[in-house]
Design an enzyme around this catalytic site. Sequence first.
Site, mmCIF file in Angstrom:
data_model
loop_
_atom_site.group_PDB
_atom_site.id
_atom_site.type_symbol
_atom_site.label_atom_id
_atom_site.label_comp_id
_atom_site.label_asym_id
_atom_site.label_seq_id
_atom_site.Cartn_x
_atom_site.Cartn_y
_atom_site.Cartn_z
ATOM 1 N N THR A 128 0.843 -1.191 0.000
ATOM 2 C CA THR A 128 0.000 0.000 0.000
ATOM 3 C C THR A 128 0.874 1.235 0.000
ATOM 4 O OG1 THR A 128 -1.755 1.205 1.133
ATOM 5 C CG2 THR A 128 -0.200 0.046 2.544
ATOM 6 N N LYS A 154 -2.909 3.098 6.295
ATOM 7 C CA LYS A 154 -3.096 1.641 6.264
ATOM 8 C C LYS A 154 -1.846 0.924 6.755
ATOM 9 C CE LYS A 154 -6.075 0.984 2.209
ATOM 10 N NZ LYS A 154 -6.057 0.335 0.883
ATOM 11 N N ASP A 203 -7.532 -4.115 0.024
ATOM 12 C CA ASP A 203 -8.443 -3.193 -0.650
ATOM 13 C C ASP A 203 -9.607 -2.971 0.293
ATOM 14 O OD1 ASP A 203 -8.730 -1.566 -3.058
ATOM 15 O OD2 ASP A 203 -10.685 -2.509 -3.135
ATOM 16 N N SER A 204 -9.901 -1.731 0.516
ATOM 17 C CA SER A 204 -10.900 -1.422 1.533
ATOM 18 C C SER A 204 -11.656 -0.171 1.135
ATOM 19 C CB SER A 204 -10.212 -1.228 2.882
ATOM 20 O OG SER A 204 -9.139 -0.318 2.762
ATOM 21 N N PHE A 260 -7.420 8.225 9.544
ATOM 22 C CA PHE A 260 -7.231 8.746 8.191
ATOM 23 C C PHE A 260 -8.546 8.579 7.423
ATOM 24 C CE2 PHE A 260 -7.095 4.828 5.636
ATOM 25 C CZ PHE A 260 -6.938 3.873 6.621
ATOM 26 N N GLY A 261 -8.548 9.042 6.174
ATOM 27 C CA GLY A 261 -9.682 8.807 5.276
ATOM 28 C C GLY A 261 -11.021 9.284 5.850
ATOM 29 N N TYR A 262 -11.983 8.383 5.846
ATOM 30 C CA TYR A 262 -13.347 8.722 6.267
ATOM 31 C C TYR A 262 -13.544 8.584 7.781
ATOM 32 C CZ TYR A 262 -14.356 8.326 1.236
ATOM 33 O OH TYR A 262 -14.358 8.490 -0.129
ATOM 34 N N ASP A 263 -12.471 8.331 8.533
ATOM 35 C CA ASP A 263 -12.612 8.119 9.979
ATOM 36 C C ASP A 263 -13.414 9.217 10.692
ATOM 37 O OD1 ASP A 263 -11.349 5.687 9.958
ATOM 38 O OD2 ASP A 263 -9.427 6.413 10.721
ATOM 39 N N HIS A 311 -12.763 -3.040 10.477
ATOM 40 C CA HIS A 311 -12.723 -3.957 9.348
ATOM 41 C C HIS A 311 -11.298 -4.489 9.132
ATOM 42 C CE1 HIS A 311 -11.762 0.110 8.399
ATOM 43 N NE2 HIS A 311 -11.465 -0.105 7.135
HETATM 44 P P1 IMP Z 1 -7.768 1.666 -1.573
HETATM 45 O O1 IMP Z 1 -8.034 0.403 -0.788
HETATM 46 O O2 IMP Z 1 -6.322 1.972 -1.677
HETATM 47 O O3 IMP Z 1 -8.533 1.704 -2.840
HETATM 48 O O4 IMP Z 1 -8.303 2.882 -0.706
HETATM 49 C C1 IMP Z 1 -9.310 2.724 0.203
HETATM 50 C C2 IMP Z 1 -9.851 4.067 0.653
HETATM 51 O O5 IMP Z 1 -10.933 3.769 1.535
HETATM 52 C C3 IMP Z 1 -8.859 4.876 1.486
HETATM 53 O O6 IMP Z 1 -8.145 5.809 0.713
HETATM 54 C C4 IMP Z 1 -9.796 5.585 2.460
HETATM 55 O O7 IMP Z 1 -10.337 6.732 1.875
HETATM 56 C C5 IMP Z 1 -10.912 4.575 2.655
HETATM 57 N N1 IMP Z 1 -10.649 3.744 3.839
HETATM 58 C C6 IMP Z 1 -10.284 2.429 3.875
HETATM 59 N N2 IMP Z 1 -10.104 2.027 5.142
HETATM 60 C C7 IMP Z 1 -10.337 3.112 5.912
HETATM 61 C C8 IMP Z 1 -10.287 3.324 7.312
HETATM 62 O O8 IMP Z 1 -9.945 2.452 8.129
HETATM 63 N N3 IMP Z 1 -10.612 4.559 7.719
HETATM 64 C C9 IMP Z 1 -10.978 5.564 6.877
HETATM 65 N N4 IMP Z 1 -11.016 5.427 5.559
HETATM 66 C C10 IMP Z 1 -10.702 4.200 5.078
#
Ligand code: IMP
Length: 201
Positions: free
Chosen positions: A13, A18, A73-74, A156-159, A184
């Site tokens: 990643t 992550k 992938d999440s 991070f992200g949508y937390d 998750h």
């Molecule tokens: P990818 O798996 O690299 O396509 O990106 C997954 C995207 O999902 C991340 O850039 C975040 O925006 C979001 N995401 C995945 N896991 C989390 C998390 O644990 N917290 C917040 N956002 C998440």
Amino acid sequence: MVSASRPRLLIATSNPGKLVEMRELLAETPWEIVGLPSDAPDFEETGLTFAENARDKALYRSLLTDVPVVADDSGLVIDALGGEPGVHSARYLDPDMAQGDRNRAVLTKLAGLAPEERTARFICHLVLAYRGEIVHETEGTCEGRIAEEERGRTGFGYDPIFLVPELELTFAEISPAEKDARSHRGEAARALASFLPDWRP
Ligand code: IMP
């Protein structure tokens, strides 16, 4: 000090959030967790599911190294948005958007919806691959709700907009350890960690 004899596991990643979480979640395994080099080529995700993307990413990276690879992938699935952002979570609405703006845009889309209409879940699919073969897959899910406003500073992200209903706190308002225990990624990584001791490349 890290022992030179520990086998290495590459977490495929380029998302620092992550990587931090995966290091912590796999800390008790015998593996030394390493991230992608900064000049690693980007991988374009074209799959329709988290599983498909994680498999594609893991296989692609595993052909570029002798080290076993774990790809994650999440993303966030929001029921009121028909499952969006889903597999598009990282680049939702506009790939160049700052994540804070993306979070606020999601809140605007859900404006006026009652708490019971704001259901959502994070999904994480992990794939362990070695030299072009899939070795093991795990998946974790965390059910929650989209908050009315951004709250908290961790993660991070949508937390900041993802509420854990039993706590009434967002993922960004709880400690990293509390997030790992419920998330998750925590669920998927613990399942992977229980497989790893029985496997050697
Ligand atoms: P990818 O798996 O690299 O396509 O990106 C997954 C995207 O999902 C991340 O850039 C975040 O925006 C979001 N995401 C995945 N896991 C989390 C998390 O644990 N917290 C917040 N956002 C998440």
